[in-house]
Design a protein around this motif. Structure first.
Motif, PDB file in Angstrom:
ATOM      1  N   ARG A 196      39.333  26.762  42.638  1.00  0.00           N
ATOM      2  CA  ARG A 196      38.311  26.062  41.860  1.00  0.00           C
ATOM      3  C   ARG A 196      37.069  26.909  41.594  1.00  0.00           C
ATOM      4  NH1 ARG A 196      37.101  21.932  45.186  1.00  0.00           N
ATOM      5  NH2 ARG A 196      39.135  21.009  44.756  1.00  0.00           N
ATOM      6  N   PRO A 197      36.607  27.742  42.547  1.00  0.00           N
ATOM      7  CA  PRO A 197      35.389  28.531  42.269  1.00  0.00           C
ATOM      8  C   PRO A 197      35.593  29.677  41.278  1.00  0.00           C
ATOM      9  CG  PRO A 197      35.747  28.239  44.643  1.00  0.00           C
ATOM     10  CD  PRO A 197      37.009  27.851  43.963  1.00  0.00           C
ATOM     11  N   LEU A 198      36.849  29.999  40.943  1.00  0.00           N
ATOM     12  CA  LEU A 198      37.110  31.163  40.093  1.00  0.00           C
ATOM     13  C   LEU A 198      36.803  30.851  38.630  1.00  0.00           C
ATOM     14  CD1 LEU A 198      40.508  32.419  41.592  1.00  0.00           C
ATOM     15  CD2 LEU A 198      38.167  32.937  42.331  1.00  0.00           C
ATOM     16  N   ASP A 199      36.142  31.777  37.971  1.00  0.00           N
ATOM     17  CA  ASP A 199      35.785  31.627  36.567  1.00  0.00           C
ATOM     18  C   ASP A 199      36.900  32.244  35.718  1.00  0.00           C
ATOM     19  OD1 ASP A 199      34.524  31.297  34.147  1.00  0.00           O
ATOM     20  OD2 ASP A 199      33.185  33.013  34.401  1.00  0.00           O
ATOM     21  N   VAL A 200      38.017  31.520  35.611  1.00  0.00           N
ATOM     22  CA  VAL A 200      39.166  32.040  34.880  1.00  0.00           C
ATOM     23  C   VAL A 200      39.703  30.978  33.930  1.00  0.00           C
ATOM     24  CG1 VAL A 200      39.830  33.676  36.685  1.00  0.00           C
ATOM     25  CG2 VAL A 200      40.771  31.351  36.712  1.00  0.00           C
ATOM     26  N   GLY A 259      54.857  31.869  25.022  1.00  0.00           N
ATOM     27  CA  GLY A 259      56.252  32.144  25.351  1.00  0.00           C
ATOM     28  C   GLY A 259      56.546  32.115  26.836  1.00  0.00           C
ATOM     29  N   GLY A 260      55.840  31.288  27.590  1.00  0.00           N
ATOM     30  CA  GLY A 260      56.050  31.199  29.024  1.00  0.00           C
ATOM     31  C   GLY A 260      55.298  32.223  29.851  1.00  0.00           C
ATOM     32  N   VAL A 261      54.591  33.133  29.189  1.00  0.00           N
ATOM     33  CA  VAL A 261      53.799  34.150  29.895  1.00  0.00           C
ATOM     34  C   VAL A 261      52.363  33.654  30.024  1.00  0.00           C
ATOM     35  CG1 VAL A 261      52.927  36.517  29.847  1.00  0.00           C
ATOM     36  CG2 VAL A 261      55.252  36.023  29.062  1.00  0.00           C
ATOM     37  N   ALA A 262      51.843  33.642  31.246  1.00  0.00           N
ATOM     38  CA  ALA A 262      50.460  33.236  31.492  1.00  0.00           C
ATOM     39  C   ALA A 262      49.528  34.402  31.194  1.00  0.00           C
ATOM     40  CB  ALA A 262      50.291  32.798  32.947  1.00  0.00           C
ATOM     41  N   HIS A 263      48.586  34.196  30.283  1.00  0.00           N
ATOM     42  CA  HIS A 263      47.564  35.190  29.962  1.00  0.00           C
ATOM     43  C   HIS A 263      46.241  34.676  30.555  1.00  0.00           C
ATOM     44  CE1 HIS A 263      49.978  37.532  27.016  1.00  0.00           C
ATOM     45  NE2 HIS A 263      50.612  36.370  26.903  1.00  0.00           N
ATOM     46  N   VAL A 264      45.734  35.390  31.534  1.00  0.00           N
ATOM     47  CA  VAL A 264      44.558  34.938  32.279  1.00  0.00           C
ATOM     48  C   VAL A 264      43.392  35.861  31.975  1.00  0.00           C
ATOM     49  CG1 VAL A 264      43.671  34.288  34.555  1.00  0.00           C
ATOM     50  CG2 VAL A 264      46.146  34.252  34.129  1.00  0.00           C
ATOM     51  N   ASP A 265      42.241  35.283  31.645  1.00  0.00           N
ATOM     52  CA  ASP A 265      41.029  36.089  31.521  1.00  0.00           C
ATOM     53  C   ASP A 265      39.895  35.406  32.270  1.00  0.00           C
ATOM     54  OD1 ASP A 265      39.944  34.065  29.907  1.00  0.00           O
ATOM     55  OD2 ASP A 265      40.473  35.084  28.066  1.00  0.00           O
ATOM     56  N   GLY A 266      38.795  36.108  32.399  1.00  0.00           N
ATOM     57  CA  GLY A 266      37.659  35.587  33.144  1.00  0.00           C
ATOM     58  C   GLY A 266      37.127  36.625  34.105  1.00  0.00           C
ATOM     59  N   GLU A 267      36.555  36.171  35.208  1.00  0.00           N
ATOM     60  CA  GLU A 267      35.939  37.080  36.171  1.00  0.00           C
ATOM     61  C   GLU A 267      36.032  36.486  37.570  1.00  0.00           C
ATOM     62  OE1 GLU A 267      31.787  39.627  36.885  1.00  0.00           O
ATOM     63  OE2 GLU A 267      32.171  38.561  34.996  1.00  0.00           O
ATOM     64  N   VAL A 268      36.260  37.366  38.549  1.00  0.00           N
ATOM     65  CA  VAL A 268      36.208  36.980  39.955  1.00  0.00           C
ATOM     66  C   VAL A 268      35.283  37.951  40.677  1.00  0.00           C
ATOM     67  CG1 VAL A 268      38.531  35.962  39.942  1.00  0.00           C
ATOM     68  CG2 VAL A 268      38.231  38.377  40.570  1.00  0.00           C
ATOM     69  N   ALA A 269      34.770  37.508  41.812  1.00  0.00           N
ATOM     70  CA  ALA A 269      33.843  38.355  42.561  1.00  0.00           C
ATOM     71  C   ALA A 269      34.574  39.369  43.429  1.00  0.00           C
ATOM     72  CB  ALA A 269      32.933  37.480  43.432  1.00  0.00           C
ATOM     73  N   ASP A 270      35.781  39.025  43.882  1.00  0.00           N
ATOM     74  CA  ASP A 270      36.501  39.837  44.856  1.00  0.00           C
ATOM     75  C   ASP A 270      37.936  40.021  44.385  1.00  0.00           C
ATOM     76  OD1 ASP A 270      37.905  40.793  47.179  1.00  0.00           O
ATOM     77  OD2 ASP A 270      36.261  40.038  48.421  1.00  0.00           O
ATOM     78  N   GLU A 271      38.427  41.252  44.430  1.00  0.00           N
ATOM     79  CA  GLU A 271      39.798  41.511  43.991  1.00  0.00           C
ATOM     80  C   GLU A 271      40.828  40.790  44.846  1.00  0.00           C
ATOM     81  OE1 GLU A 271      40.880  45.681  46.316  1.00  0.00           O
ATOM     82  OE2 GLU A 271      40.224  45.746  44.232  1.00  0.00           O
TER      83      GLU A 271
END
Length: 232
Positions: free
Chosen positions: A28-32, A38-50
Motif C-alpha cells: 500500500r505505501p508504494l507509489d506504483v 496482453g497479460g504482461v504487467a507494466h509497472v511504473d512509479g517510484e519506491v524508496a528502497d530496491e
C-alpha cells in the motif's frame, strides 16, 4: 484468443492488481501503477528502497493470467538501467540501451551478441531478450553474459515463440525451439556455478515468457517447491 477478450482480461487484471496493492499492507505505501497489455504487467512509479521490488514482482506474478512483470520503477529517484539485447528496430522503452549487430535508429551499441555483450559487470537492473534466443544455435553463452552484466536482484526478461505454435517454425531464421521446460535447466547451477532464480516462467498459446533473477549476492537457487510452480 480474440483481441476483444484479451483487452477485457487485461482490464480485469488491472482491477485485481489495484485491489491487491490497496489491501496488502506491504504494498500500500508504494507509489506504483500497473497497466496490463496482453497479460504482461507494466509497472511504473517510484519506491524508496530496491528491496520493495522483489515483493512487488512476486505478488503481481501470483495473479492468475499474468504472463510477465515488466517494471520501470524509479528507486530513490534513480531511473533503472535497462538494456535491450538484439533490439532490432524497436526497444521495449525509449530509455533503454539498445544493442544489436545491425545499426538502426533504436541501436545505441552495435555489437554481435555471439561475441558477448560489451557492458560492465553488474551494471544493469534489467535485460530484455525479446525474440532473440530462437535465432541463436547456442544461446547459453549469451545467458552467461546476461548473468554477468545484471546486478544482484536484477531481472532478465525473455520472450520467445513457443515451439508448439506455427510462429516457431514460420520464420526460417529461427534455429532453436523454446518451451517453458527449456528454462528448468537454467535454474540449477551449471559447471561454472551459474544459476537463475525463476521469478515467473509461463506461456500463452504462442509465446514463452521468462522473468529470471541471476543467483548471486543474497540470492540462492530455487528449492524444489519453487521449481514445481513452473516446471514438470
Amino acid at each position: 484468443m480474440n483481441r476483444r477478450r484479451r483487452d477485457l482480461l487485461d482490464r480485469d487484471l488491472e482491477c485485481a492488481a489495484a485491489d491487491l496493492i490497496a489491501h496488502d499492507s506491504r504494498l500500500r505505501p508504494l507509489d506504483v501503477r500497473v497497466r496490463f497489455d496482453g497479460g504482461v504487467a507494466h509497472v511504473d512509479g517510484e519506491v524508496a528502497d530496491e528491496r520493495d521490488l522483489p515483493l512487488l514482482r512476486e505478488t503481481l506474478g501470483r495473479l492468475g493470467g499474468v504472463l510477465a512483470v515488466w517494471d520501470r520503477v524509479r528507486v530513490g529517484g534513480a531511473e533503472p538501467r535497462v538494456v535491450d539485447i538484439g533490439c532490432g528496430d524497436v526497444k521495449q522503452h525509449p530509455g533503454n540501451i539498445g544493442v544489436d549487430v545491425r545499426p538502426t535508429p533504436s541501436v545505441d551499441v552495435v555489437a554481435d551478441l555471439v561475441d558477448g555483450v560489451p557492458l560492465a559487470d553488474e551494471s544493469l537492473d534489467q535485460v530484455f531478450a525479446v525474440h532473440v534466443l530462437e535465432h541463436l544455435l547456442d544461446f547459453l553463452p549469451l545467458l552467461r553474459e546476461c548473468h554477468r552484466i545484471l546486478r544482484p536482484g536484477g531481472v532478465l526478461h525473455v520472450l520467445a515463440p513457443w515451439w508448439g505454435h506455427v510462429n516457431a517454425v514460420a520464420d526460417p531464421t529461427h534455429v532453436r525451439l523454446v518451451d517453458v521446460q527449456t528454462f528448468k535447466h537454467l535454474c540449477r547451477p551449471d559447471r561454472e556455478g551459474l544459476c537463475w532464480y525463476p521469478l515467473l516462467v509461463t506461456r500463452d498459446e504462442s509465446t514463452v515468457f521468462a522473468d529470471m533473477i541471476p543467483v548471486k549476492g543474497p540470492w540462492t537457487p530455487a528449492d524444489d517447491r519453487r521449481l514445481a510452480r513452473f516446471f514438470d
